[in-house]
Design an enzyme around this catalytic site. Sequence first.
Site, PDB file in Angstrom:
ATOM      1  N   HIS A  89       0.814  -1.215   0.000  1.00 10.58           N
ATOM      2  CA  HIS A  89       0.000   0.000   0.000  1.00 10.58           C
ATOM      3  C   HIS A  89       0.848   1.266   0.000  1.00 10.58           C
ATOM      4  O   HIS A  89       0.464   2.276  -0.583  1.00 10.58           O
ATOM      5  CB  HIS A  89      -1.001  -0.019   1.158  1.00 10.58           C
ATOM      6  CG  HIS A  89      -2.184  -0.882   0.827  1.00 10.58           C
ATOM      7  ND1 HIS A  89      -2.229  -2.221   1.122  1.00 10.58           N
ATOM      8  CD2 HIS A  89      -3.320  -0.592   0.156  1.00 10.58           C
ATOM      9  CE1 HIS A  89      -3.368  -2.722   0.665  1.00 10.58           C
ATOM     10  NE2 HIS A  89      -4.044  -1.756   0.083  1.00 10.58           N
ATOM     11  N   HIS A 130       5.956 -13.230   6.462  1.00  7.77           N
ATOM     12  CA  HIS A 130       6.311 -12.052   7.251  1.00  7.77           C
ATOM     13  C   HIS A 130       5.218 -11.685   8.242  1.00  7.77           C
ATOM     14  O   HIS A 130       5.437 -11.615   9.440  1.00  7.77           O
ATOM     15  CB  HIS A 130       6.632 -10.854   6.364  1.00  7.77           C
ATOM     16  CG  HIS A 130       7.301  -9.750   7.122  1.00  7.77           C
ATOM     17  ND1 HIS A 130       6.609  -8.931   7.984  1.00  7.77           N
ATOM     18  CD2 HIS A 130       8.596  -9.371   7.186  1.00  7.77           C
ATOM     19  CE1 HIS A 130       7.455  -8.086   8.538  1.00  7.77           C
ATOM     20  NE2 HIS A 130       8.666  -8.329   8.080  1.00  7.77           N
ATOM     21  N   GLU A 166       5.415 -11.773  12.383  1.00  4.13           N
ATOM     22  CA  GLU A 166       4.821 -10.677  13.141  1.00  4.13           C
ATOM     23  C   GLU A 166       3.338 -10.812  13.440  1.00  4.13           C
ATOM     24  O   GLU A 166       2.793 -10.045  14.223  1.00  4.13           O
ATOM     25  CB  GLU A 166       5.038  -9.354  12.383  1.00  4.13           C
ATOM     26  CG  GLU A 166       6.466  -8.893  12.429  1.00  4.13           C
ATOM     27  CD  GLU A 166       6.647  -7.512  11.810  1.00  4.13           C
ATOM     28  OE1 GLU A 166       5.647  -6.846  11.528  1.00  4.13           O
ATOM     29  OE2 GLU A 166       7.800  -7.132  11.627  1.00  4.13           O
ATOM     30  N   HIS A 179      15.177 -11.927   8.026  1.00  4.46           N
ATOM     31  CA  HIS A 179      14.250 -12.793   8.765  1.00  4.46           C
ATOM     32  C   HIS A 179      14.602 -14.268   8.594  1.00  4.46           C
ATOM     33  O   HIS A 179      14.556 -15.035   9.547  1.00  4.46           O
ATOM     34  CB  HIS A 179      12.813 -12.552   8.314  1.00  4.46           C
ATOM     35  CG  HIS A 179      12.260 -11.239   8.778  1.00  4.46           C
ATOM     36  ND1 HIS A 179      12.192 -10.893  10.106  1.00  4.46           N
ATOM     37  CD2 HIS A 179      11.747 -10.188   8.093  1.00  4.46           C
ATOM     38  CE1 HIS A 179      11.656  -9.684  10.216  1.00  4.46           C
ATOM     39  NE2 HIS A 179      11.388  -9.231   9.012  1.00  4.46           N
TER      40      HIS A 179
HETATM   41 CO    CO Z   1      10.437  -7.457   8.702  1.00  4.95          CO
END
Ligand code: CO
Length: 437
Positions: free
Chosen positions: A272, A330, A361, A393
Amino acid sequence: MSTDKKILVVYTSRSTGNTLKVAEAIQQGFGAQCDIFPAADAPKPDKYDFIIMGFGVYRGWADGDLRAYMAKCRNKNVGIFMTLGAWPDSEHAFNCMGRAEGLLSSCRVRAKFICHGRLDPAMVERMKLRPAGAPHSWDEERAKRVVAAETHPDENDLAKAQDIFKTAWEKIISGTAPKSRKKTKEAILLAAFGTTVKSAAAAYDNIERMVKAAHPDTPVFWAYTSRMVRNKLDKSGTKVKSVRGALNDMFLEGFTSVKVISLHVVPGEEYHKMLKEINTFSMPMAGFEKLEISPALLSNAERLNKLCDIVCACVPSGRKNEDAVVFMGHGNHKGRCELNYLAMAAELKRRDKNIFLATVEGNPDFETVREELKNAKCSKVYLMPLMVVAGDHACNDLAGAEDDSWKSMLEADGMTCIPILKGLGEYDEIGQLIAAN
Ligand code: CO
């Protein structure tokens, strides 16, 4: 006689003198072949071959004198520069630039330059007195911006401005500047989050290869949406543009039709952010004739199925049915695109009860999957990133040596872990799916 080529710098500058400083630097860069005038006194545009117009942004626009001068410029090679208190790469900055370009719609904009300008100290004092929440009131964000702008325009800004307009002028006189915007000129912009992990860039290289193979005649450009990644790379000498910066360059290069191919897994925060940056370039005057944006990888049922097909096929062939596979997505702590990940996790589970998906997350979360793994009594787990690159990550949160990596935690549960540190983009099938956009 070479004096028939003439350049003009026209400006409006307020009390801070920011714009005047830049205007003078540009003029000095060109020397005798360049005139400089405030907009109110500027001679007619007729005899000049390159007219560079500058202003300090005031309420989103250039001052009236310059706007009136812009209206007199028809079918000219022009340059625009702007100083402002807001961040030079902000949406606000690009919108202001877009408005100025709109006023020059019959002209060919050859170069643009935006830089920070120190705010008038009296204005800063007035802002500090405004009640909280009122427009232009004082807050932490504004304080930061004011401090950042304080030293600008600086030597670096001035040198950059000189360079940008000189380069544009050289292109004009050598005849290498884009002739007109009438002819369709296509380009592709690959927009990714970005990575600072060198080995992870293999995924991007592979995608670029696939995209170029699918669109052999179209130039391909890159942009990273993460400012943090761009700044880090910048410090190590690698410059990657923001989406706005890249589109801006492409516009100046005369491209009229741009396809932005998103390398995002889900249409989440970064996607976005990208849309917002792209928006600036769909303005009727300052925008591209055609601006297409591809969907994210995991954005509808068809793509979900396709993605599941591909990632399941990427699981190493040595894996036995009783071995588990855990994909790391993610995710987002505010729950953005949670349903996309939950849908994918459900589809993977439907296909194979020992294939799991968790996110760093958000949901589905790792603790839930960890419980499920315990219940499934799998003794071996393949750990694979569901991210385009095997970056930070994957290297740390998934497979790192620290106690809190997924690998360490699953090993503490008694499982044997086999990390496969390959980003999605390293698989040709994913590259092809992206390239087919
Ligand atoms: Co990240």
